[in-house]
Design a protein around this motif. Structure first.
Motif: not given
Length: 435
Positions: A324-330, A316-319, A342-348
């Protein structure tokens, strides 16, 4: 090493580099029996799922074995749909939802924030409970907070391959302990065979629906497409590999769930022993195992309990953080391939922190009733949301015709959507019922 060939077998790779990471346009390389399916299945099978199946076994014996198998099949179809969308279109599941209209974002945004806030505390508590049972000298909350911090640290930089290997270790522990405990319980084969007949025991309608539809993950099912991309399985050429990966992984998770049903049927149902419906039920079960087979077996089961709980933390902490990163980036109008999505980004990383630190307040002050109600209502309607949106996406104009649903898949997804709607309505009624 167990391996299957994809559609074509490539030449030998003397460099030892995983061809999945090279992003070439050639045929998929040979595939090892370890992939995103194992991660999504292990993440979905948490302590709550083990307890739900255990309680069903303790109440009805083997009568709901067919429902467990049906639940495995349901998850295979749902996860395959999410994976097929991602591979066939090259887009994430959230990009697919956005193509269905803004209503999907209006639903998903509040859901992922409330879900993460409450689930963070739930997951940390579940991971801490088996440790506290064995070592009660240290306060429970210390173990819970430590579990969250360790989980956050392990997924912080978002290296999928490392997480996959860790989850594989936890799956091995679960197999050793949970399946081993079922073997100690000595299943009654004749009764088990009778349980394959699809009958609903008296007073067991909700238990049946819950076992068939509720075991094996919720939002993490939708994370499968993201893990495919992190793995390097990113084009339609990986479709056959994805389907094998998903099917094998959920068969493995089905073995875990069936093992819990066996334990409930043999140790609790036959002895007329009732247990708690929460995570405490697994602690009680470890005591039953210890009384019957010795302390070593009881503690071994607690190890499996911890592996199931902590693998869910990692997944969960990763996936969900990637989702969320994809959602907020959009929302921020960034391109789909932008690193922030993507994984590892600031939103992630923001969502990893959201899962870890705000939920600690719930550990300190208890879980406010209003948040629990909101979580239960939103959570109960995520699975029908997933099933219905997949039904729309996999038949829509954005899906390449070759990979669209046939009539049989549409019927199956329609039945699954109806099942989850019934479960969701029941959860909604239960959330607002007095007492």
């Amino acid at each position: 090493m167990v391996a299957v060939s994809a559609d074509q077998t490539p030449p030998e790779n003397p460099s030892g580099i995983d061809a999945a990471d090279t992003h070439d346009d050639g045929p998929p390389p040979r595939w090892r029996l370890l992939g995103p399916g194992l991660v999504v299945a292990a993440t979905g099978i948490g302590a709550g799922d083990l307890v739900a199946t255990l309680v069903a076994g303790s109440k009805f014996g083997y009568a709901l074995l067919w429902a467990v198998i049906a639940g495995v099949v349901i998850k295979i179809f749902l996860v395959e749909g999410a994976g097929r969308w991602s591979l066939a279109t090259g887009h994430s599941i959230f990009e697919g939802w956005r193509r269905l209209g803004r209503w999907t974002s209006i639903y998903f945004g509040p859901y992922i924030m409330i879900w993460g806030f409450v689930y963070g505390a739930t997951a940390m508590s579940a991971s801490a409970l088996p440790i506290y049972t064995v070592f009660p000298q240290i306060p429970f909350i210390v173990y819970a907070i430590f579990s969250g911090l360790v989980g956050a640290a392990l997924v912080w930089i978002g290296k999928y391959h490392a997480i996959e290997k860790l989850v594989a270790v936890f799956v091995g522990l679960m197999f050793l302990t949970v399946v081993g405990s079922a073997a100690f319980a000595a299943p009654n084969v004749l009764d088990a065979v009778k349980g394959l007949v699809p009958l609903i025991p008296e007073g067991g309608v909700i238990n049946t629906l819950s076992i068939a539809g509720g075991v094996g993950g919720t939002i993490t099912l939708a994370a499968y497409g993201y893990w495919l991309k992190e793995k390097g399985w990113y084009q339609p050429k990986w479709m056959r590999v994805m389907r094998i990966d998903n099917t094998v992984a959920y068969i493995i998770s089905g073995v875990f769930v069936i093992s819990m049903l066996i334990i409930g049927a043999e140790l609790l149902y036959s002895a007329n022993i009732a247990i708690e419906s929460g995570d405490e039920g697994l602690v009680e079960l470890s005591g039953v195992l210890a009384d019957r087979y010795g302390g070593f077996v009881g503690n071994l089961f607690l190890l499996g309990f911890w592996a199931a709980s902590f693998s869910s933390v990692l997944g969960v902490w990763n996936g969900v953080s990637i989702m969320f990163a994809d959602f907020w980036g959009r929302v921020r109008k960034k391109d789909e391939d932008h690193p922030d999505r993507r994984s590892g980004g600031k939103y992630y990383k923001f969502y990893v922190l959201w899962l870890t630190f705000p939920p600690m307040l719930l550990l300190l002050i208890g879980k406010p009733v209003s948040i629990i109600i909101a979580y239960g209502v939103l959570g109960s309607f995520f699975m029908p949301f997933l099933a219905i949106t997949l039904l729309l996406l996999l038949n829509g104009r954005h899906m390449p015709e070759k990979w669209r649903n046939g009539w049989l898949l549409n019927v199956i997804l329609g039945v699954i959507a109806a099942l989850f709607l019934v479960l969701g309505i029941n959860e909604l009624i239960g959330a607002f019922s007095p007492g």
